[in-house]
Design a protein around this motif. Sequence first.
Motif, PDB file in Angstrom:
ATOM      1  N   SER A 107      -4.614  -8.458   1.211  1.00  0.00           N
ATOM      2  CA  SER A 107      -5.671  -8.303   2.216  1.00  0.00           C
ATOM      3  C   SER A 107      -6.647  -9.472   2.186  1.00  0.00           C
ATOM      4  O   SER A 107      -7.213  -9.855   3.221  1.00  0.00           O
ATOM      5  CB  SER A 107      -6.431  -6.983   1.989  1.00  0.00           C
ATOM      6  OG  SER A 107      -7.261  -7.055   0.841  1.00  0.00           O
ATOM      7  N   SER A 166      -6.404   6.617  -0.338  1.00  0.00           N
ATOM      8  CA  SER A 166      -5.599   5.487   0.149  1.00  0.00           C
ATOM      9  C   SER A 166      -5.644   5.428   1.678  1.00  0.00           C
ATOM     10  O   SER A 166      -5.688   4.342   2.260  1.00  0.00           O
ATOM     11  CB  SER A 166      -4.145   5.616  -0.333  1.00  0.00           C
ATOM     12  OG  SER A 166      -3.488   6.721   0.259  1.00  0.00           O
ATOM     13  N   THR A 220      -1.735  -5.040  -2.957  1.00  0.00           N
ATOM     14  CA  THR A 220      -2.307  -4.710  -1.646  1.00  0.00           C
ATOM     15  C   THR A 220      -3.627  -5.435  -1.437  1.00  0.00           C
ATOM     16  O   THR A 220      -3.856  -6.070  -0.395  1.00  0.00           O
ATOM     17  CB  THR A 220      -2.550  -3.191  -1.534  1.00  0.00           C
ATOM     18  OG1 THR A 220      -1.328  -2.491  -1.727  1.00  0.00           O
ATOM     19  CG2 THR A 220      -3.127  -2.830  -0.176  1.00  0.00           C
ATOM     20  N   HIS A 241       0.421   5.046  -2.203  1.00  0.00           N
ATOM     21  CA  HIS A 241       0.044   6.101  -1.261  1.00  0.00           C
ATOM     22  C   HIS A 241       1.055   7.249  -1.319  1.00  0.00           C
ATOM     23  O   HIS A 241       0.684   8.428  -1.425  1.00  0.00           O
ATOM     24  CB  HIS A 241      -0.011   5.492   0.144  1.00  0.00           C
ATOM     25  CG  HIS A 241      -0.060   6.500   1.247  1.00  0.00           C
ATOM     26  ND1 HIS A 241      -1.201   7.199   1.564  1.00  0.00           N
ATOM     27  CD2 HIS A 241       0.904   6.939   2.132  1.00  0.00           C
ATOM     28  CE1 HIS A 241      -0.958   8.011   2.581  1.00  0.00           C
ATOM     29  NE2 HIS A 241       0.309   7.861   2.934  1.00  0.00           N
ATOM     30  N   THR A 254      -1.217  -1.491  -5.991  1.00  0.00           N
ATOM     31  CA  THR A 254      -2.560  -1.475  -5.403  1.00  0.00           C
ATOM     32  C   THR A 254      -3.202  -2.852  -5.476  1.00  0.00           C
ATOM     33  O   THR A 254      -3.800  -3.325  -4.495  1.00  0.00           O
ATOM     34  CB  THR A 254      -3.452  -0.446  -6.123  1.00  0.00           C
ATOM     35  OG1 THR A 254      -2.902   0.867  -5.938  1.00  0.00           O
ATOM     36  CG2 THR A 254      -4.870  -0.478  -5.570  1.00  0.00           C
ATOM     37  N   TYR A 274      -9.013   3.971   2.543  1.00  0.00           N
ATOM     38  CA  TYR A 274      -9.045   2.525   2.292  1.00  0.00           C
ATOM     39  C   TYR A 274      -8.425   1.756   3.446  1.00  0.00           C
ATOM     40  O   TYR A 274      -9.007   0.799   3.959  1.00  0.00           O
ATOM     41  CB  TYR A 274      -8.314   2.189   0.992  1.00  0.00           C
ATOM     42  CG  TYR A 274      -7.921   0.726   0.899  1.00  0.00           C
ATOM     43  CD1 TYR A 274      -8.898  -0.251   0.687  1.00  0.00           C
ATOM     44  CD2 TYR A 274      -6.599   0.326   1.070  1.00  0.00           C
ATOM     45  CE1 TYR A 274      -8.563  -1.601   0.626  1.00  0.00           C
ATOM     46  CE2 TYR A 274      -6.246  -1.017   1.012  1.00  0.00           C
ATOM     47  CZ  TYR A 274      -7.227  -1.973   0.794  1.00  0.00           C
ATOM     48  OH  TYR A 274      -6.894  -3.310   0.749  1.00  0.00           O
ATOM     49  N   LEU A 275      -7.229   2.179   3.855  1.00  0.00           N
ATOM     50  CA  LEU A 275      -6.538   1.451   4.922  1.00  0.00           C
ATOM     51  C   LEU A 275      -7.325   1.524   6.229  1.00  0.00           C
ATOM     52  O   LEU A 275      -7.408   0.531   6.970  1.00  0.00           O
ATOM     53  CB  LEU A 275      -5.128   2.024   5.120  1.00  0.00           C
ATOM     54  CG  LEU A 275      -4.135   1.077   5.811  1.00  0.00           C
ATOM     55  CD1 LEU A 275      -3.818  -0.103   4.908  1.00  0.00           C
ATOM     56  CD2 LEU A 275      -2.849   1.821   6.184  1.00  0.00           C
ATOM     57  N   TRP A 280       0.824  -1.217   0.000  1.00  0.00           N
ATOM     58  CA  TRP A 280       0.000   0.000   0.000  1.00  0.00           C
ATOM     59  C   TRP A 280       0.855   1.263   0.000  1.00  0.00           C
ATOM     60  O   TRP A 280       0.464   2.288  -0.568  1.00  0.00           O
ATOM     61  CB  TRP A 280      -0.901  -0.034   1.238  1.00  0.00           C
ATOM     62  CG  TRP A 280      -1.597   1.237   1.577  1.00  0.00           C
ATOM     63  CD1 TRP A 280      -2.803   1.681   1.105  1.00  0.00           C
ATOM     64  CD2 TRP A 280      -1.143   2.256   2.491  1.00  0.00           C
ATOM     65  NE1 TRP A 280      -3.123   2.898   1.673  1.00  0.00           N
ATOM     66  CE2 TRP A 280      -2.118   3.269   2.522  1.00  0.00           C
ATOM     67  CE3 TRP A 280       0.003   2.395   3.293  1.00  0.00           C
ATOM     68  CZ2 TRP A 280      -1.988   4.412   3.322  1.00  0.00           C
ATOM     69  CZ3 TRP A 280       0.134   3.535   4.075  1.00  0.00           C
ATOM     70  CH2 TRP A 280      -0.860   4.523   4.084  1.00  0.00           C
TER      71      TRP A 280
END
Length: 326
Positions: A252, A300, A248, A208, A245, A303-304, A204
Amino acid sequence: MSGDLSAASRGTHGSTETMTTTSGDSLLSRSKATVLAYVALTKPRVIELLLVATIPVMLQADRGHVDIALIAATLLGGWLGAGSANTLNMVADADIDQKMKRTARRPLARHAVSTRSALIFGILLWIGSFAVLWTAANLLSALLVTATIAFYVGVYTMILKRRTWQNVVWGGAAGCMPTLVGWAAVTGTIGWQPIVLFLVIFFWTPPHTWALAMRYKEDYRAAGVPMLPVIATEERVTRQMVYYTWATVVSSLILIAGTSWIYAAVALASGGWFASRVQKLYKETRAGAEVAPLKIFLQSNEYLAILFCGLAIDAVVNLPLVTSYF
């Protein structure tokens, strides 16, 4: 005559009071400015990532239980450690901070704090971090924070940052460490789940950071920092952002094996949303359209935060794991 002397006396007394008040206000103002300068050395806003990453990981490490005292102590130790790393980073970067508009108001860049004082402050923060984590959690978590500080300052700041465009790719590993620290504070070990979450933040970090660097690339160019947006076209930068991305999002999804449908739903929905936004930026760049990379930087963060909040809720609710259905 006595009236004149009395008036003069009152005038002198009033003047002295005014001078004393002004001096006191000035001292208070200087003290406040000094305190704020030391707080700024720790980069308080950057430390938000510590909160986003550490709490959910700790909850996941002990699903169904919330040890508030341990969480608070770990956050304090982690905050002190992150503050130490950020302070020492500013000590090493003071020269380039002066050349960049975005960082020109940092304490060392504007000489609000001396280099020696900042160095001592950074070391004291590290000592405090180590002491808190070793006492309240365990030695492993304290050593992990120490390794984070050493890597961030010694490897990223002093070696990678000024020499390669992959500076944030590898240097970003320092920002992933709260996942390992949080897990270690609870369990005293490092398992597969914190490693997966480490990878989530690792992949990520480049999109970012590059989104922000696209906005401030002239600053980085003036400071001689070879961020990718400085040395590459916008199309290449955004293409790289797409790759990282998707890495990432895929990372996840691996964690679903250790969670319930709550996290699974959040990971799928937020991952799809974030990937689509970055993909859109890439398409706009290829088409030659005017882009707003700062929006991706902010998204970003969102999102996190959504992903890790989903993990926290999942861990507290503690529904049956997805794997239990198979």
